[in-house]
Design an enzyme around this catalytic site. Structure first.
Site, PDB file in Angstrom:
ATOM      1  N   LYS A  12      31.458  89.703  49.268  1.00 58.71           N
ATOM      2  CA  LYS A  12      32.166  88.417  49.313  1.00 58.71           C
ATOM      3  C   LYS A  12      31.192  87.219  49.244  1.00 58.71           C
ATOM      4  CE  LYS A  12      36.134  90.231  51.895  1.00 58.71           C
ATOM      5  NZ  LYS A  12      37.091  89.956  52.996  1.00 58.71           N
ATOM      6  N   TYR A  52      44.983  89.583  46.367  1.00 55.89           N
ATOM      7  CA  TYR A  52      45.418  89.662  47.775  1.00 55.89           C
ATOM      8  C   TYR A  52      46.927  89.444  47.923  1.00 55.89           C
ATOM      9  CZ  TYR A  52      40.686  89.922  49.762  1.00 55.89           C
ATOM     10  OH  TYR A  52      39.421  90.330  50.145  1.00 55.89           O
ATOM     11  N   PHE A  60      46.923  83.557  57.149  1.00 59.52           N
ATOM     12  CA  PHE A  60      45.554  83.314  56.704  1.00 59.52           C
ATOM     13  C   PHE A  60      45.401  83.350  55.172  1.00 59.52           C
ATOM     14  CE2 PHE A  60      45.882  87.846  57.888  1.00 59.52           C
ATOM     15  CZ  PHE A  60      45.517  88.461  56.695  1.00 59.52           C
ATOM     16  N   ARG A  88      34.862 102.590  54.411  1.00 55.75           N
ATOM     17  CA  ARG A  88      35.407 101.843  55.557  1.00 55.75           C
ATOM     18  C   ARG A  88      34.514 102.020  56.785  1.00 55.75           C
ATOM     19  NH1 ARG A  88      40.052  99.523  54.781  1.00 55.75           N
ATOM     20  NH2 ARG A  88      40.854  99.642  56.898  1.00 55.75           N
ATOM     21  N   THR A  94      37.286  95.119  60.405  1.00 58.84           N
ATOM     22  CA  THR A  94      37.537  93.834  59.717  1.00 58.84           C
ATOM     23  C   THR A  94      36.946  92.661  60.483  1.00 58.84           C
ATOM     24  OG1 THR A  94      39.606  94.747  58.888  1.00 58.84           O
ATOM     25  CG2 THR A  94      39.373  92.358  58.767  1.00 58.84           C
ATOM     26  N   ARG A 105      29.460  94.878  58.466  1.00 60.80           N
ATOM     27  CA  ARG A 105      30.066  93.693  59.092  1.00 60.80           C
ATOM     28  C   ARG A 105      29.388  93.337  60.407  1.00 60.80           C
ATOM     29  NH1 ARG A 105      35.992  95.640  57.189  1.00 60.80           N
ATOM     30  NH2 ARG A 105      36.263  94.284  55.385  1.00 60.80           N
ATOM     31  N   ASN A 115      33.677  87.981  56.105  1.00 54.88           N
ATOM     32  CA  ASN A 115      33.250  89.276  56.660  1.00 54.88           C
ATOM     33  C   ASN A 115      32.494  90.146  55.647  1.00 54.88           C
ATOM     34  OD1 ASN A 115      35.439  90.044  55.160  1.00 54.88           O
ATOM     35  ND2 ASN A 115      36.467  91.191  56.784  1.00 54.88           N
ATOM     36  N   HIS A 118      34.795  93.605  51.164  1.00 52.31           N
ATOM     37  CA  HIS A 118      36.154  94.165  51.146  1.00 52.31           C
ATOM     38  C   HIS A 118      36.048  95.602  50.666  1.00 52.31           C
ATOM     39  CE1 HIS A 118      40.377  94.873  50.138  1.00 52.31           C
ATOM     40  NE2 HIS A 118      39.914  95.398  49.019  1.00 52.31           N
ATOM     41  N   GLU A 129      43.284  98.649  42.801  1.00 52.09           N
ATOM     42  CA  GLU A 129      42.254  97.604  42.877  1.00 52.09           C
ATOM     43  C   GLU A 129      41.144  97.821  41.834  1.00 52.09           C
ATOM     44  OE1 GLU A 129      42.884  96.589  47.632  1.00 52.09           O
ATOM     45  OE2 GLU A 129      40.963  97.407  46.953  1.00 52.09           O
TER      46      GLU A 129
END
Ligand code: CMP
Length: 141
Positions: A12, A52, A60, A88, A94, A105, A115, A118, A129
């Site tokens: 990100k 998203y 948010f 993950r 998250t 993270r 964060n 993704h 995705e």
């Protein structure tokens, strides 16, 4: 036997801004995931909103889209044994406040929004995705 899977990862804007792409990629590679496709993009508002879309009604959503277009991202396909779950685990929770030591993270995220990464949350979403960002010809396993 763990199944070989593919998952979609996004590095990100908070992480590209701090020049962390290589450090994040090392976490994936050191823990057995292969980066089989990768490109750096500056998303448009429309693209980030579509990506998203499942979060469109969440409070948010607007801030998330603004953040995701605030700088470049690196979109990637990761491949490996149980790649969705493995990624993950490597990313951590998250909210970085809840992330385990050694995770991306925990080490790099600035907040629940900024964060750093993704990752797809299921194999079905991974397929959706990956095809959002990549043609099959761009993925070299
Ligand atoms: P990501 O895995 O990219 O999926 C949706 C993103 O929304 C999530 O990571 C967070 O960065 C962001 N986000 C911002 N606020 C929240 C929140 N309160 N709960 C969950 N996700 C949030």
């Amino acid at each position: 036997m763990a199944a070989k899977e593919r998952t979609l990862s996004i590095i990100k804007p908070d992480a590209t801004r701090r020049n962390l792409t290589g450090k994040i990629n090392a976490k994936f590679e050191d823990q057995g995931l292969r980066i089989i496709a990768q490109k750096r993009l500056h998303l448009t508002e429309d693209e980030a909103g579509k990506f998203y879309d499942v979060h469109r009604e969440r409070p948010f959503f607007k801030d998330l889209v603004s953040f995701m277009i605030s700088g470049p991202v690196v979109v990637q396909v990761l491949e490996g044994a149980d790649a969705v779950a493995a990624n993950r685990k490597i990313m951590g929770a998250t909210n970085p406040a809840n992330a385990e030591a050694g995770t991306i993270r925990k080490e790099f995220a600035e907040s629940i929004e900024a964060n750093s990464v993704h990752g797809s949350d299921s194999l079905d979403n991974a397929k959706r995705e990956i095809s959002f960002f990549f043609a099959e010809t761009e993925i070299v396993g």
